[in-house]
Design a protein around this motif. Structure first.
Motif, PDB file in Angstrom:
ATOM      1  N   VAL A 256       0.839  -1.204   0.000  1.00  0.00           N
ATOM      2  CA  VAL A 256       0.000   0.000   0.000  1.00  0.00           C
ATOM      3  C   VAL A 256       0.873   1.253   0.000  1.00  0.00           C
ATOM      4  O   VAL A 256       0.608   2.218  -0.739  1.00  0.00           O
ATOM      5  CB  VAL A 256      -0.946   0.003   1.217  1.00  0.00           C
TER       6      VAL A 256
ATOM      7  N   TYR B 180      -5.741  -4.049  -2.514  1.00  0.00           N
ATOM      8  CA  TYR B 180      -4.873  -2.990  -1.990  1.00  0.00           C
ATOM      9  C   TYR B 180      -5.452  -1.642  -2.365  1.00  0.00           C
ATOM     10  O   TYR B 180      -5.995  -1.446  -3.458  1.00  0.00           O
ATOM     11  CB  TYR B 180      -3.454  -3.131  -2.551  1.00  0.00           C
ATOM     12  N   GLN B 181      -5.283  -0.674  -1.454  1.00  0.00           N
ATOM     13  CA  GLN B 181      -5.810   0.658  -1.683  1.00  0.00           C
ATOM     14  C   GLN B 181      -4.797   1.523  -2.429  1.00  0.00           C
ATOM     15  O   GLN B 181      -3.599   1.323  -2.303  1.00  0.00           O
ATOM     16  CB  GLN B 181      -6.148   1.356  -0.345  1.00  0.00           C
TER      17      GLN B 181
END
Length: 480
Positions: A454, A475-476
């Motif tokens: 991330v 995942y951001q």
């Protein structure tokens, strides 16, 4: 996902459209149409070129690395062949996981992670062997894939090397993470019983091995072959590397033309090391040397400090079937005497076993696990022939003699005694602390790597086609 993604990155080279890959580097922002005309941007291509007309296209860019639609399709196909279930929508999960691997690979290059050729070759050989087992034979595999095994190895090489770099990078990132007994107790304190790890059956096995005597005629045959190889190289008829690929029986180095990576003296069989480290002329071939593995000839490549790089050809004498039966009969006699109480298994192992490692341990088998040296084996970790015998044995039973291939790749006869068996069960903190610790440690490491990805995404240039921006990613931060 049910299985680790990075094993499959190695399959991409064999499956990606070769023409598309060749053009990808020069056009990381558009698509490739059937006519060969390149559309300047992904959005323009989407508007002007029918989807069915597109041979390949760049769907993501991670840093300066493109991800092609063919990459995703190749991995999807491989997943279907291997029975892989992707977490979420495969159209989103697959390109995301490829992108994650590129982040780790980029960091590995920054950190100058080095991998050995032997490790890469070993991984490729394991994959080829799995395919051969699935296909039924080497010939059927080559027919199915319309390639020779040699071509498969060449196609898999780059991606398997990348996989090894990624694996070592991950290990480096999590190397300082540890957990305490308090961490383990706290993690499992309120966990439902059906969520506690299930420990497979574990066994302890004692073994006695004897290697059948090899006839002098067979030894002479092998030595004459090696002398012939030396003569052919010296006469300029062929090269050492070519002969190693064709005839060497060392699976780890044969594919590399017999070439081994730089090694120190202590990493080699003593007899092999004595000859190899005395070589001074790369044009000369060593005398024949006998090691634990068989007979070799060696050629110097380079010396670097206290390490040496050589290539070699290994040939193994064949065991006479009559000698194999003779040795089995001898061990069956020993097994009978043990069952009758005339001698203890541990005493017999110390007296007659050929395997010095188990002989010095009173016959007890052991291996290097992630947690150090242990004598407790899960069935999957035992040699196949030993596991087959253990399956039907009770604690204290002594087997009849059977044939097997030992750790040095030699045919031997063996008898075994089942020392202990711990049946499969739910882990407890008192009996299975190490198992439970490994669960907590794995979670801590996975959480660390997730957060690392991330954070890496935040610092990396990412671009993707609009059609991917509504994906529910693991995942951001992918969508800038």
């Amino acid at each position: 996902m049910k299985k680790e993604f990075n094993i499959f990155l190695g399959f991409l080279a064999a499956l990606v459209v070769s023409g598309s890959v060749a053009n990808a580097g020069s056009n990381t922002s558009g698509e490739f149409s059937v006519s060969g005309d390149t559309v300047s941007t992904a959005s323009q291509a989407t508007d002007s070129v029918p989807e069915s007309s597109i041979v390949d296209e760049v769907i993501w860019v991670v840093g300066d690395e493109p991800i092609l639609k063919s990459d995703v399709e190749a991995l999807r196909l491989q997943g279907e062949m291997e029975g892989i279930t992707w977490k979420g929508d495969p159209d989103c999960a697959i390109p995301e996981q490829i992108a994650v691997q590129k982040l780790f690979l980029h960091q590995a290059e920054i950190d100058s992670i080095q991998v050995s050729e032997s490790d890469v070759a070993s991984s490729i050989d394991m994959q080829i062997n799995r395919w051969i087992q699935q296909a039924g034979s080497r010939e059927k595999l080559e027919e199915w894939r319309k390639q020779t095994v040699s071509q498969m190895r060449q196609q898999l090489y780059d991606d398997f090397k990348n996989n090894e770099m990624i694996s070592q990078m991950k290990q480096k990132l999590v190397s300082d993470i540890s957990v305490t007994p308090a961490d383990v107790r706290n993690y499992f304190r309120n966990m439902p019983e059906d969520s506690v790890p299930y420990v497979p059956t574990e066994v302890e096995v004692e073994i006695i091995t004897r290697q059948p005597k090899i006839s002098q005629e067979e030894i002479n045959r092998v030595k004459n072959e090696l002398r012939d190889y030396t003569d052919r190289v010296n006469k300029g008829e062929t090269t050492f590397s070519t002969l190693a690929r064709l005839y060497s029986e060392d699976p780890g180095s044969a594919r590399q033309g017999g070439e081994m990576d730089y090694v120190g003296r202590g990493q080699l069989d003593p007899a092999f090391a004595n000859v190899a480290f005395n070589l001074t002329d790369p044009k000369k071939i060593s005398k024949i040397v006998e090691s634990e593995y068989g007979f070799h000839i060696i050629q110097l490549i380079d010396k670097r400090g206290d390490k040496i790089k050589v290539r070699h050809i290994l040939r193994k004498p064949r065991v006479d079937p009559a000698k194999m039966e003779e040795t089995k009969l001898r061990l069956d006699t020993v097994a009978t005497e043990i069952r009758e109480g005339k001698i203890k298994f541990e005493q017999a192992a110390a007296l007659i076993s050929d395997d010095k490692d188990t002989r010095n341990n009173h016959g007890l088998m052991s291996y290097n696990s992630e947690d150090g040296r242990t004598s407790r084996f899960q069935m999957k970790d035992l040699p196949t022939e030993v596991a087959r015998e253990v399956e039907g044995m009770k604690v204290g039973d002594v087997s009849n003699a059977f044939g097997m291939i030992n750790a040095n790749g030699k045919e031997v006869c063996a008898i075994i005694r089942l020392k202990s068996r711990t049946e499969a069960h739910r882990a407890t903190i008192t009996e299975d602390y190490q198992v439970m610790k490994n669960v907590v440690l794995a979670k801590e490491r996975a959480d660390f790597l997730h957060n690392w990805v991330v954070d890496k995404i935040k610092k990396t240039y990412i671009r993707m086609k609009d059609s991917y921006k509504n994906c529910n990613f693991e995942y951001q931060g992918w969508v800038k």
